[in-house]
Each structure stands twice: as structure tokens, then as C-alpha cells.
Design a protein around this motif. Structure first.
Motif, mmCIF file in Angstrom:
data_model
loop_
_atom_site.group_PDB
_atom_site.id
_atom_site.type_symbol
_atom_site.label_atom_id
_atom_site.label_comp_id
_atom_site.label_asym_id
_atom_site.label_seq_id
_atom_site.Cartn_x
_atom_site.Cartn_y
_atom_site.Cartn_z
ATOM 1 N N ASN A 110 0.828 -1.217 0.000
ATOM 2 C CA ASN A 110 0.000 0.000 0.000
ATOM 3 C C ASN A 110 0.859 1.263 0.000
ATOM 4 O O ASN A 110 0.507 2.262 -0.632
ATOM 5 N N LEU A 164 -1.048 4.311 -1.785
ATOM 6 C CA LEU A 164 -2.392 4.243 -1.206
ATOM 7 C C LEU A 164 -2.378 4.672 0.253
ATOM 8 O O LEU A 164 -3.430 4.911 0.845
ATOM 9 N N ASP A 165 -1.220 4.740 0.826
ATOM 10 C CA ASP A 165 -1.094 5.057 2.246
ATOM 11 C C ASP A 165 0.177 5.889 2.438
ATOM 12 O O ASP A 165 0.994 5.999 1.510
ATOM 13 N N ARG A 189 -2.304 14.169 -1.963
ATOM 14 C CA ARG A 189 -3.362 13.245 -2.376
ATOM 15 C C ARG A 189 -3.497 13.196 -3.896
ATOM 16 O O ARG A 189 -3.610 12.127 -4.493
#
Lengths: 411, 237
Positions: B54, B59-60, B79
Motif C-alpha cells: 500500500n 495508497l497510504d 493526495r
């Protein structure tokens, strides 16, 4: 970028839970139909009141002396009423124009008396423009051009004075140079159906009114337009052509009670529609939120694949638009026939009201017809899309906040 | 970090907080992934395999340490930047396939291309990718009409359609039987061998390990072993 695959995804997404989609669409449709009915009723009732006010003597527009709006003094006269009348008649969109003069007076017959408003009129114009004359039951005859020393009175007034046709009444009123009296023979008795109106009705010809009061000419010109919605534009155009000292005012100024009534009805109906729309919005928002929660993993996957927040929002908005379009169609299917019935059959209040109803010398129609037309389509689309798009805002915001890692891990 | 290093992790930690409880998923991972790798990340449950994937997959976010993916400093990337990196340069294959159920195989592949802003040629490109991977029979089928193995192969097609530099696969064979797992692994190996695509797979599956050229073993959030090995040959099976 939102392209054809995104649209397919949104469209097919609606069929995943067909029953829920159908229920949402029906919910929107019912809300739209209620809104259409309310708007149709509001439009019809408003139009009726404006028509009634304007055709009961106020006109859509009224040319008055400059001081009249403030003082409401009926002894005031127009600067040059004939010139003003010609200007009014030349204005495109004017259906009728009726000059008048008014005076407060006292009628006496034997030992009976009654306070009245003695109105000087042009008989032909009055018959054509004033529903109080045109629609009433007439005993005897109405006034004719050149009539002198004669009057037409209301039935309730005649009853109060215990008079009949061909009786001679004494009229006393405040003239230019003091109190004046004269005899008037009754040639017609008008029965409007409204006791309030009939009690104060006393018409004479305009020249006769000048003789009685000593004030020649007209104190006002009531103007009826072909289309009442153009009232403000017509007012501005006409005002430019009036001599200094005269004003053009709308029916709202002449009849503030009816204007307040219209505003009150409109506000109340809008409030009801607002409540209905809010309920629809909450219902759809709840369903949309359930959709987002169910598809949280899917949104997580899409965001993991690189879908941006605005693209997620766009997907949900496409679904909202589709629900809105379907809701508008259902709304039209339900609301169309109902508003058509309202527009063609109307709602008859005559029994409920026990006869004709007059407010502030305005003879209202006993049957209220709804408004019907192509506007229903735009209204349905507008309300439906506004409701479904508003309902999509919170679920969309919720969807955008999806953390892809979290969604993939926990769902 | 030289030009063949796609991922560089240095002392990377990741701590999840659940209320007052802190879970240390990664405790200082240092690792490099190179262009052309076919690497398996193995380890017991809770060792941090998915967490590492991730983080690499944007994603993280890391708790501490330094992580660079395709030249991008992940601690500095916002983001939007991460979404852009995932869209342009990374491919994902999930354990549960995660195809969009209302779209056909071709549309699933096309969807990623559409997100990338690929114009009219996306339809032909999606068809071409499916053909190249021998999935043309599945083109117009929707996921519910496919077996798990077929869905996962379409998921690989979706992951590689956008020509990513790095494909991350989280337990890709966990839901597949032996035959389907083998077909999938051969497909990935052949993409690795023929197109030079870099694969990083987290797995428990010895079949995946058998195909990997590099095996990174995580234990308690740390790299316990990182070994190169001779994979089983694609045409052996």
C-alpha cells in the motif's frame, strides 16, 4: 475525464438495485407532481386574482395624478385626461382603457340615506372593461353616452334605500366649491352577487360627474393589457409619455390587499413545495448514501486505480441526473393529468362561498382554474434535477473522502 | 538511487492507531525494487506485506523514514499527486479481483484508459491488451459471467493496459485453484520477460514464490531476508 465508459458505469449502476432505483424515481416523481400541482394552483389563483383586480376597475395599470398614491384623494384630476387616454390607446399591447372620476357622496330617498362612491364613467369603455358591470345581472339598462341626470346603482343599495327603477334619488357630495346636491333618476340596478359591492355602487357618466362635482375630466384611466405579465414594461413605456404631474401605477399599488393576498398565497405555496422538495432530497440522499456505502470498496478500487475525487463526484452526479430525468418523467406522468384536470375543470368555490366574493371592491371568480402549459416540463425537470443533484452532494462528498487503502482493507 | 531503481525504501515505518492502541505494521523497512524485478514479498500474516504494498502503491502514507517511488518522494506527495502517480505509472492486481461488476472485460480495461484521458483509441487498445493476453473470448463478458481465474486475468489486463512501470499484486492467487493460479503466474511472468514490466507480489503462496526471481521475507514488519533465486522457467510447466 468522464467518458462513455463512466456513463455506462453510472447507468448500469442504477440497475443493480432496480427496486430501490424505481422507488427513488417514484419518490422524486411524486414530489415533482405535488410541486406541479401546487405551482399550477398558485399560477391559476394568482392569475385569477390579478385578472379579477384589474377587471374590477383597477386595470393592470392606472394613470393617476401624482399625489394620488400617497393621499388616495379622489378629488384629484389628471393634468390632461384626454391626451393621456390617447397615449394609452396608442400603446401596443393595450386591450382597453377606461377613464373614470370618483367622489364620495350620500344618496337619499325619502328618509333613507346611504354613503356611496359616485363613479363617473365612459359607458362603452366601462361595459367592456369592468366585470362589475359586464358580469352583473342588470335590471333596466346601463348608462349610455350623453346620459344626464341618471344613474345606475347596486341592488343592495337600492334595497337599502327602498327604491326601484325610475325613482329619483338625491345625491349630495363634496364639490369643487362646497357641498352640492342634485337629483338622479335610477335607470339601472346592477346585481353583482356580492352584497359588499352592491351596497356602494353608483355610476354616472363622466360629464355628469363633472357637473355634479364641478371638477371636469377624469381622475384616473384604468388600462387593461393583453398580457398582464408585461405590466412593468408597459408601465415604464407609458410613464414616459405622461405629462408631468401624472403617474402610471400598477394594480398592486391600486389594490394592495389583493397584492398582499397574492404574495401570501405564493409564499405559502412555495413553502409547501420547499417542504416537499426537502423531504424528497432527504429520501434520495439516504438512498444515495446507502449506494455509496455499499460501493465503498468499488470506489476504493477506482481511486486506487487513479480515479480523482472530482471524477467520483461526476459519476454520482451522472446517476443523480439520470434519477432526476426519470423522476421528471414520472412526475409529468402523474402531475400532467392532474394539472390538466385542474386547468380544465377547475375548483368551484361558489357553494362554499355562498355566492360571489368581493375583496376590496374586487369581484373574484368563484371557480379557480390551474395553470397548464409547456412550463410543466421545465418545472418537472428543474425541480427533479435540483432535488436529485442536491441529494447527491452529501453522498458524493462522503464517497470522495473514501480512503482507498482503508476501503480495500476493511470492506 | 540509480536509474534502474524504481522503489527505494529507507527505514520506513508505519504505525496504525486505533484509539489508544498503536499497531506497528512496519518497523524500519529498507528495500530497493529494480526495473524488471519479479519480486515476491512473503511472510506470515501481520508481517506487513500488504502495508508495504500500500505504501509503495501510494495508497497510504509512511509514518517515518524515506520512500521514493519512481523518483517521487512519497512523504512530500499530496493526495492528488499520489492519485496521478497511481493512474500514470502503477498497476494494481487485488486478491478479490475487484473488477467493476456492471462493466464487461473490455470496458473494465477501457475504464482505466478513460481515466488516463486516452481518447478514441482506448477501445482498440483495450481489445489489443485482451488479445495479447489471450483473453479475447472474455471481451464482452461481465465479471459475474467469468470464473475467478478469468476475472483475475482480466484484472491483470486492466493493470497493464495503461503501460505502468510497476505492477503491484496483493495476494493475486489467494482465491484461485492451482490451475488458474498457474495460468495467471505464467501470464505475469511472460509480461515481465517480454515487456520488461516490473512486478511486486505479496503472497503466502509457494506457487508464486516458485515463479519469483527475488523473494523478500518480512517478519514483524522488518525485512528478514532478501534473496535472489532462479525462478522456475515459464515453459517448464
Amino acid at each position: 475525464m468522464i467518458g462513455p465508459v463512466s456513463v455506462k458505469y453510472a447507468v448500469r449502476g442504477m440497475f443493480r438495485h432496480l427496486r430501490r432505483t424505481i422507488l427513488s424515481v417514484i419518490g422524486v416523481g411524486i414530489g415533482v407532481a405535488i410541486g406541479q400541482f401546487a405551482a399550477s394552483w398558485m399560477g391559476g389563483a394568482t392569475e385569477m386574482q390579478i385578472r379579477a383586480a384589474s377587471e374590477s376597475g383597477a386595470g393592470h395599470l392606472r394613470v393617476v395624478p401624482a399625489a394620488w398614491p400617497e393621499t388616495r384623494e379622489n378629488s384629484l384630476r389628471l393634468t390632461d385626461w384626454r391626451k393621456a387616454l390617447r397615449a394609452v390607446k396608442r400603446l401596443p399591447g393595450v386591450r382597453l382603457a377606461a377613464p373614470r372620476a370618483r367622489a364620495t357622496g350620500l344618496l337619499a330617498f325619502g328618509n333613507r340615506t346611504a354613503g356611496v362612491e359616485v363613479t363617473g364613467v365612459e359607458p362603452a369603455a366601462e361595459r367592456a372593461s369592468n366585470r362589475i358591470v359586464a358580469r352583473s345581472r342588470l335590471q333596466g339598462r346601463y348608462l349610455s353616452e350623453g346620459d344626464a341626470g341618471v344613474t345606475v346603482v347596486g341592488a343592495a343599495l337600492a334595497e337599502r334605500l327602498d327604491t326601484d327603477l325610475d325613482d329619483d334619488l338625491m345625491v349630495t357630495l363634496s364639490g369643487k366649491d362646497g357641498i352640492r346636491s342634485a337629483m338622479l333618476r335610477i335607470v339601472g340596478i346592477l346585481s353583482t352577487g356580492s352584497r359588499d359591492l352592491d351596497t356602494s355602487l353608483c355610476h354616472v357618466t363622466l360629464p355628469e360627474h363633472g357637473r355634479l362635482t364641478g371638477r371636469e375630466g377624469g381622475g384616473e384611466i384604468a388600462v387593461l393589457l393583453e398580457d398582464y405579465r408585461r405590466v412593468e414594461r408597459a408601465r415604464r413605456t407609458l410613464a414616459d409619455q405622461m405629462p408631468p404631474g401624472d403617474l402610471v401605477v400598477t394594480w398592486e399599488v391600486v389594490n394592495p390587499a389583493i397584492a398582499a393576498n397574492v404574495k401570501g398565497d405564493t409564499a405559502f405555496t412555495r413553502f409547501i413545495v420547499f417542504i416537499v422538495v426537502v423531504m424528497v432530497v432527504l429520501g434520495i440522499a439516504s438512498a444515495q448514501l446507502a449506494v455509496v456505502l455499499e460501493r465503498r470498496r468499488e470506489f476504493g478500487v477506482l481511486m486506487a486505480l487513479g480515479m480523482r475525487g472530482r471524477q467520483v463526484v461526476s459519476l454520482l452526479l451522472i446517476e443523480a441526473v439520470l434519477t432526476g430525468l426519470a423522476g421528471a418523467a414520472v412526475g409529468l406522468m402523474i402531475g400532467g393529468p392532474v394539472t390538466w384536470l385542474l386547468a380544465t375543470k377547475g375548483v368551484d368555490f361558489s357553494e362554499l362561498m355562498g355566492g360571489e366574493v368581493a375583496i376590496e371592491n374586487v369581484l373574484l371568480d368563484p371557480v379557480v382554474y390551474g395553470s397548464f402549459g409547456p412550463w410543466l416540463i421545465w418545472y418537472a425537470l428543474g425541480v427533479s434535477l435540483a432535488a436529485t443533484l442536491a441529494a447527491a452532494v452529501y453522498p458524493a462528498w462522503f464517497a470522495v473522502r473514501t480512503d482507498p487503502a482503508e476501503a480495500l482493507r476493511t470492506v | 538511487m540509480n536509474e534502474t531503481t524504481l522503489v527505494e525504501a529507507k527505514d520506513v515505518t508505519k504505525v496504525y492507531r486505533t484509539g489508544q492502541v498503536a499497531v506497528h505494521a512496519l518497523r524500519g523497512v529498507t528495500l530497493e525494487i529494480h526495473d524488471g524485478d519479479f519480486a515476491a514479498i512473503v511472510g506470515p500474516s501481520g508481517s506487513g506485506k500488504t502495508t508495504l504494498l500500500n505504501l509503495v502503491g501510494a495508497l497510504d502514507s509512511v509514518t517515518s523514514g524515506r520512500l521514493t517511488v519512481l523518483g517521487e518522494d512519497m512523504t512530500a506527495l499530496g493526495r492528488r499527486g499520489k492519485a496521478d502517480l497511481r493512474l500514470r505509472s502503477l498497476g494494481f492486481v487485488f486478491q478479490a479481483y475487484n473488477l467493476i461488476p456492471v462493466l464487461t472485460a473490455r470496458e473494465n480495461v477501457e475504464f482505466v484508459l478513460e481515466l488516463q484521458g486516452v481518447g478514441r483509441e482506448r477501445e482498440s487498445r483495450a481489445g489489443q491488451v485482451l488479445r495479447e493476453l489471450g483473453l479475447e473470448d472474455l471481451t464482452d463478458r461481465r465479471p459475474p459471467e467469468m470464473s475467478g481465474g478469468q476475472q483475475q486475468r482480466v484484472a491483470v489486463a486492466r493493470a497493464v493496459a495503461s503501460r505502468p512501470r510497476l505492477v503491484l499484486a496483493d495476494e493475486p492467487t489467494a482465491n484461485l485453484d492451482g490451475e488458474n493460479a498457474e495460468v495467471l503466474l505464467r501470464m505475469m511472468r511472460s509480461l515481465n520477460a517480454e515487456q520488461g514490466l516490473t512486478f511486486v507480489l505479496s503472497t503466502h503462496d509457494p506457487r508464486v514464490v516458485a515463479h519469483a526471481r527475488r523473494v523478500v521475507t518480512l517478519v514483524d514488519g522488518r525485512v528478514a531476508r532478501d534473496e535472489l533465486k532462479e525462478p522456475s522457467r515459464v515453459d517448464d510447466e
